[in-house]
Every structure is written in structure tokens, then in C-alpha cells.
Design an enzyme around this catalytic site. Structure first.
Site, short mmCIF file in Angstrom:
data_model
loop_
_atom_site.label_atom_id
_atom_site.label_comp_id
_atom_site.label_asym_id
_atom_site.label_seq_id
_atom_site.Cartn_x
_atom_site.Cartn_y
_atom_site.Cartn_z
N LYS A 1 39.97 59.97 82.41
CA LYS A 1 41.80 61.17 81.30
C LYS A 1 42.66 61.48 82.37
O LYS A 1 43.60 61.95 81.35
CB LYS A 1 40.32 62.95 80.96
CG LYS A 1 39.36 62.85 80.10
CD LYS A 1 38.19 63.88 80.51
CE LYS A 1 36.42 63.12 80.20
NZ LYS A 1 35.71 64.28 80.05
N GLN B 1 34.90 69.79 83.85
CA GLN B 1 33.36 68.04 83.72
C GLN B 1 31.57 68.97 84.07
O GLN B 1 31.50 69.16 84.96
CB GLN B 1 33.77 67.38 84.83
CG GLN B 1 33.13 65.93 84.17
CD GLN B 1 33.41 65.37 82.36
OE1 GLN B 1 34.16 65.57 82.64
NE2 GLN B 1 32.65 64.73 83.18
N ASP C 1 38.38 70.87 75.54
CA ASP C 1 36.86 69.91 74.78
C ASP C 1 36.24 70.95 73.03
O ASP C 1 34.77 70.13 73.00
CB ASP C 1 36.04 70.38 76.08
CG ASP C 1 35.35 69.54 77.10
OD1 ASP C 1 35.71 68.07 76.71
OD2 ASP C 1 34.88 69.36 78.20
N1 GUN Z 1 30.78 65.26 80.10
C1 GUN Z 1 29.70 64.51 78.97
N2 GUN Z 1 30.42 64.63 78.36
C2 GUN Z 1 31.85 65.28 78.56
C3 GUN Z 1 33.02 66.14 77.56
O1 GUN Z 1 33.50 65.15 76.85
N3 GUN Z 1 33.70 67.56 78.41
C4 GUN Z 1 33.13 67.83 79.77
N4 GUN Z 1 34.20 68.56 80.09
N5 GUN Z 1 32.03 67.35 80.56
C5 GUN Z 1 31.62 66.35 79.67
#
Ligand code: GUN
Length: 291
Positions: free
Chosen positions: A52, A96, A119
Site C-alpha cells: 500500500k 491493518q 477502507d
Molecule cells: N486485512 C486484510 N485486508 C484488509 C483491508 O482491506 N484493510 C485492512 N485495514 N486490513 C485488512
């Protein structure tokens, strides 16, 4: 059979975002800025967050990574979130997941300002999606909708089986597919669904998002179906440098020959997820969801 190239579409989407960022900066405004909070050292989470941050650089976004050890208290984490909520230089941020067991994911998500929740996990954004209002849509379902749109896959009146009812993928997916203008008739299937095979055999579109490698087999899919594979389970492999490979929820070799369209793993839905997160951050920077 058409292989849906998520990597290619994600590259196109990121190029479009990069062009908009260049225009924003050229007009004297500030580039979008995404922050990420990472707790602990889970291998998968480390990889995703690094990807990211790198993607931010590629499109010209600013990025901030805030790390905590997995001994962090919930209160410390919430304090950091409050700081990001109030920091006007941050357009959006993510925490995350998963988090250590002593921290409530629900409390953490609820503490994020919905206007910065790129998100799309906050109940306000989930509710706005359900109500058909402008909202930050969770990245994986958003990415899948974008794949369907860009491949011009007909959805109107189609029957769709979504397998898996997670808050992040299955449930929002079922809402988006049944929205006005998309117009699928959706069956949301889960671990207690009795006649799953019959439901799948009738479906024009199947979204497999249950997290069980190779769950969807050839005998569950009708000729000409569209199959979207959301699975990304890591399984040990001595054939790769990393020591693992990603397995989807679809038994690809059996299912693919029957499909009109199918997403591979890797290179299907996965790459779209990060591009969608960037897109949400761009929307936040432009105040397009919350005016
Ligand atoms: N863990 C797995 N996929 C994601 C996501 O898209 N966002 C976040 N914050 N955590 C994750």
C-alpha cells in the site's frame, strides 16, 4: 473463456489516479495523503501494508506508516487514531487487520472518523452503502464491481451467488450487486447454507469469498458462468522464493473451462484492492463523498 486481468485493470486505474494527482498538485493543492497503522509483525499484514505504501509513491500520494508492537494497549491505539482523525494533512487512513486478540476491532473501526475511513469499514460507511448513498466502499467489493464494469459484464437481472458473509467482502458485495442499476438477484451463501451446490449451479455470477482453498469445484458451476475468486490463502510451497503461494477459493483447472469469465489467483481481484483504496483516498482528498 476470458481471463479477467486484475493486474492490468489495476495498473490502468492507478494511472488514472496518478494523472488526477498531477492535476491536483499542478493547481497548487496538496497531494492526497494516506496513513496506515500496522500492529505487530504478521507476515501477510507486513506484505499488504508495504504494498500500500509503495502504491502511494507510484501515484504521487504522500504516505505515513505508524507501527506498534503487538503489546500496544487498546487505549494507545485509539489515541493514535484520534490523532489521525484530527490531522488535516491526512485525507484517509487504515488500521491493518487482524489486530491482536486483546484489542477490539469493532471499537477500533468505530473510532475512525467515517470521513477518513477509506477502507469503508465504519458502520456509517457500511450503512450509507446499504442506503445507496455516497460512501467509501470497502476496497475488495469496490474492486470487483470495477472489474465487472470495465469488462462490460452484464449484471442486469442476472442471478448471483455470493459465498461468504464477511463484513469486508461477502456482505457488502451482496449489497452492491443488488443495487439499482446493477440489478442482480443475489443469494448470499454461508457455512450454514444447505443447498449450496444447487444455488451455485443456477448462478450466472459466482463470487467465492469464504477463504477455503479450492472450495468451488467444476461440478458446482454452470456452463458460461462468471466466476470471481476472492480467496488468497497462503499455502506452503517449495517452488517459490517466499516459501508460500496464494491459493484461491476456486479449483481453477476444473472451473475455468466452464466459465465465460474468471479471475485468476494471483492477478485477479487482489491487485484491484490496493487500487481501490487509493481511489477512495483520492475521493476523500476531493471531498467527493462527504461534501
Ligand atoms: N486485512 C486484510 N485486508 C484488509 C483491508 O482491506 N484493510 C485492512 N485495514 N486490513 C485488512
Amino acid at each position: 473463456m476470458v481471463l479477467i486481468d486484475g493486474k492490468e485493470i489495476a495498473t490502468v486505474l492507478k494511472q488514472e489516479i496518478a494523472e488526477e494527482v498531477a492535476q491536483i498538485v499542478a493547481s497548487g493543492k496538496k497531494a492526497p495523503h494516506l496513513a496506515a497503522i500496522l500492529v505487530g509483525h504478521d507476515g501477510g499484514s507486513e506484505t499488504y501494508v508495504a504494498a500500500k505504501v509503495k502504491a502511494c509513491e507510484m501515484v504521487g500520494f504522500g504516505s505515513t506508516l505508524i507501527r506498534f508492537e503487538d503489546t500496544v494497549t487498546q487505549e494507545e491505539l485509539l489515541r493514535s487514531i484520534r490523532g489521525l482523525n484530527e490531522d488535516s494533512s491526512i485525507d484517509g487512513f487504515i488500521v491493518q487487520l487482524p489486530l491482536p486478540k486483546h484489542i477490539s476491532e469493532e471499537k477500533v473501526i468505530e473510532s475512525i472518523n467515517p470521513k477518513k475511513d477509506v477502507d469503508g469499514f465504519h458502520p456509517v460507511n457500511v450503512g450509507r452503502v446499504v442506503a445507496g448513498m455516497p460512501a467509501f466502499v470497502s476496497a475488495t467489493p469496490f474492486g470487483i464491481m470495477e472489474l465487472l464494469r470495465r469488462y462490460k459484464i452484464e449484471t442486469k437481472g442476472k442471478s448471483c451467488a455470493v459465498i461468504g458473509r464477511s463484513n469486508i467482502v461477502g456482505r457488502p458485495m451482496s449489497i452492491l450487486l443488488s443495487q439499482k442499476g446493477v440489478d442482480c438477484t443475489v443469494t448470499l451463501c454461508h457455512s450454514r447454507t444447505k443447498n449450496l451446490k444447487e444455488i451455485c449451479l443456477q448462478a450466472d455470477i459466482i463470487v467465492a469469498a469464504l477463504g477455503m482453498p479450492e472450495f468451488l469445484t467444476g461440478d458446482m458451476v454452470k456452463e458460461g458462468a462468471v466466476v470471481i475468486d476472492v480467496g488468497t490463502t497462503r499455502v506452503a510451497s517449495d517452488q517459490t522464493k517466499s516459501g508460500f503461494k496464494l491459493k484461491g477459493d476456486v479449483k481453477f483447472d476444473e472451473v475455468a473451462p466452464k466459465c465465460s469469465y474468471i479471475t485468476p489467483v494471483p492477478g485477479g481481484v487482489g491487485p484491484m484492492t490496493i487500487a481501490s483504496l487509493l481511489y477512495n483516498t483520492l475521493l476523500s482528498n476531493k471531498h467527493q463523498i462527504y461534501k
